[in-house]
Write an enzyme that holds these catalytic residues in place. Sequence first.
Site, short mmCIF file in Angstrom:
data_model
loop_
_atom_site.label_atom_id
_atom_site.label_comp_id
_atom_site.label_asym_id
_atom_site.label_seq_id
_atom_site.Cartn_x
_atom_site.Cartn_y
_atom_site.Cartn_z
N TYR A 1 69.95 68.99 40.86
CA TYR A 1 68.53 69.27 42.17
C TYR A 1 68.03 68.06 42.73
O TYR A 1 66.97 67.92 42.52
CB TYR A 1 67.57 70.38 41.95
CG TYR A 1 67.28 71.00 42.22
CD1 TYR A 1 67.09 71.89 43.23
CD2 TYR A 1 65.68 70.59 42.56
CE1 TYR A 1 66.08 72.42 44.00
CE2 TYR A 1 64.51 71.12 43.43
CZ TYR A 1 64.95 72.06 44.40
OH TYR A 1 63.85 72.89 44.98
N GLU B 1 68.66 73.66 47.64
CA GLU B 1 67.33 74.31 48.37
C GLU B 1 68.12 75.92 50.03
O GLU B 1 67.65 76.72 50.10
CB GLU B 1 66.40 74.11 49.08
CG GLU B 1 65.39 73.47 47.90
CD GLU B 1 65.12 74.41 47.54
OE1 GLU B 1 64.31 75.74 48.31
OE2 GLU B 1 64.62 74.99 46.41
N HIS C 1 65.38 84.28 47.60
CA HIS C 1 65.45 83.32 47.73
C HIS C 1 65.73 82.97 46.41
O HIS C 1 66.57 82.02 45.89
CB HIS C 1 64.70 82.37 47.57
CG HIS C 1 64.66 80.78 47.85
ND1 HIS C 1 65.03 79.98 48.45
CD2 HIS C 1 64.06 80.37 46.74
CE1 HIS C 1 64.65 79.03 48.87
NE2 HIS C 1 64.07 78.21 47.40
N GLU C 2 64.98 82.98 45.75
CA GLU C 2 64.82 82.71 43.98
C GLU C 2 65.94 83.05 42.57
O GLU C 2 65.98 81.68 42.38
CB GLU C 2 63.07 83.24 43.38
CG GLU C 2 61.79 82.23 43.91
CD GLU C 2 61.74 81.39 43.99
OE1 GLU C 2 62.48 80.56 43.03
OE2 GLU C 2 61.67 80.74 44.74
N ASP D 1 59.50 64.48 46.23
CA ASP D 1 60.11 65.96 46.23
C ASP D 1 61.61 65.94 45.63
O ASP D 1 62.78 66.54 46.85
CB ASP D 1 60.06 66.57 47.76
CG ASP D 1 60.82 67.96 47.89
OD1 ASP D 1 60.56 68.42 46.56
OD2 ASP D 1 60.67 67.87 48.95
N HIS E 1 68.53 81.28 43.66
CA HIS E 1 68.88 79.53 42.39
C HIS E 1 69.70 80.41 41.42
O HIS E 1 70.51 79.29 40.84
CB HIS E 1 67.17 79.45 42.49
CG HIS E 1 66.90 78.80 43.37
ND1 HIS E 1 67.51 77.55 43.53
CD2 HIS E 1 65.31 78.62 43.85
CE1 HIS E 1 66.46 76.09 44.51
NE2 HIS E 1 65.53 77.58 45.05
N HIS F 1 63.14 69.37 49.90
CA HIS F 1 62.33 70.90 50.38
C HIS F 1 62.67 70.85 51.57
O HIS F 1 62.21 70.94 52.34
CB HIS F 1 61.53 71.90 49.98
CG HIS F 1 61.09 71.95 48.56
ND1 HIS F 1 61.77 71.03 47.10
CD2 HIS F 1 61.98 73.32 47.90
CE1 HIS F 1 61.43 71.82 46.38
NE2 HIS F 1 61.47 72.90 46.66
ZN LIG Z 1 63.20 76.96 45.68
#
Ligand SMILES: [Zn+2]
Length: 472
Positions: free
Chosen positions: A178, A187, A163-164, A260, A167, A265
Amino acid sequence: MSIPMLLPPYLLEAIAERGPEPAAERARATLRRDAEIRSARSTTSPAPPTPAPGATPGQPNRTIFSANNTEQLPGDEARAEGAPATGDPAVDEAYDGLGATWQLFFDAYSRDSLDGRGMPMLGTVHYGTDYANAFWDGKQMVFGDGDGELFNRFTASLDVIGHELSHGVIEFTAGLRYADQSGALNESVADVFGALVKQHQLGQTADQADWLIGAELFTDKVRGVALRSMIEPGSAYDDPVLGKDPQPGHMDGFVTTTDDNGGVHINSGIPNKAFQLAATALGGNAWERAGAIWYAALTGDQISADCDFATFARLTSQAAAAIGETEAEAVRRAWAEVGLPVDEAPDAEQRPAPAPASEPAPSSEPAPSSEPGAPDDRIGDDAELYLGRSGGFTGMSRSREFRLGELSPPDADSWRQLLGGPELTTWSRSDAPEPDRYTYRVACRTVPLDVQLPEPELPDQVRELFHRTLDG
Ligand SMILES: [Zn+2]
C-alpha cells in the site's frame, strides 16, 4: 491487517476546518473516533480466514449488527443470513450490499467470499453518532450514519461497500503493497471491483454505467457528483469546503509525492481510467471480459506485491491475450491512452519499489544523551517543527510549520520528549503502510530529524498530540 477507511481524512479535515456547523464538529468527532478505532485495531489480530462452521458452500454467510449509535463492535445482531428485511434501511442496505459483493465475485469469478473459502461476511451499522465513514477492519464492515450535513449514510452507496470489501480480496490475493504505484493499483482495483459490484447488481453494460464511486454519499449541499470518477478522473467534485477532486487520468498528470503513501488515492485515477476505457471498448457487461481480465491479473502467479502500473498493464494484456486478440488489443490501447504503452513495459523482472515509510531517515538517530521520557531541554521554544499528515480515501494532506513556543507548555514538553527520545525513529521503521490509514511526517532541523510515521505505530497519546498540534 488493513483498516480501509472510506472517507478520506483530508475531506474530514476540510469539513472540520471550513465546513458549516454542526457538520464541522461532527467531522472532528469522526476524526477522533477513527483514531481510537485504529488504535484499538492495531493491538488485536484479525480472525484467520477459516470457513465458518456450518456455512453452506456457494452461498453468502452474512450477519448484520447494529451498534445502536454506540462505538461497540459488533453490536446487537440485527439480521442474520436468510432473515427477512428489517425495515431499517441501513441494516437492509448493508445486508444487500455484502450480498451483492459476494454475488459478483461468485457469479463472475467463481470466488466464494473474500478469501475464496466462504469467509463469513459481517457488517455493523449505526456505528457512533453522526459517524461519516465506513471501513473494513479485516474482520467486518463498519458503517456510520453520515453527518446528515454533507454526507448521507454510508450504506447508501453500493460501490463503496464493494470497494472496501475488495480491499479484502486484494489482501487475500496479490497483497499489493500500500504505497507508491502498487498502492495506487490497490486503490484502483478496489474501485474497479466496487464499480463492477454496482453494475452487476443493476445489470448495466459498460456504456450504461456512470463509472462513479460514492455517487450516493454527498448531500445536495455538496458541489460534486461523487467521491471519484473513473470515466473522468479529477471531475468528481469541486466544492468550497471539500476542495477539488485531485485525480489524474493520464501518466502526464502523475503526482509524485510522499503524502498519502505516495499519492495512492490520487494516482489510482490512471489505472481506473484504463479499466473504464478497456471495458467500454470491449462493450457489454464490464464484469465479464474486462473484469475477468483484471481479476486474472490480480490473482495470477505473475503478480507481486510491488507490482507497478506498467507491469500490471503487461499482466492484464497477457490475460487478455489468453482470451483473444480483440481483448488484447482493447486492453493495450486502453493502457496506451493513459500513457502506459504495454510494449515499453519492462520484462518479467520487477523493480522493487522504494519504501520511504519504512526506511530510517539518515539524520534521525536519537541523541544518545537523552533519556526516553525526559524532555530534551536543548530543544528550545524557538525550535522549528514541521508536522504533516497524509493518507485517506483520496490523498489530500494537511501540515503545519510552527515553533515549539506556539504550543501549550505541556504539549511543547511532550514534543521535546519525543524529539529527544528514540521512539520517533523506531516507529518510522515499521512495516508497510496499510490501506486508507494516515501517515505522519515529522521534521525538525534542530535535532535534526525527518521521519515518516505510519499511524498504527503511534500510541494514543502521541496521536492525540499530533491531532492537537495540527488542528489546534
Ligand atoms: Zn480504499
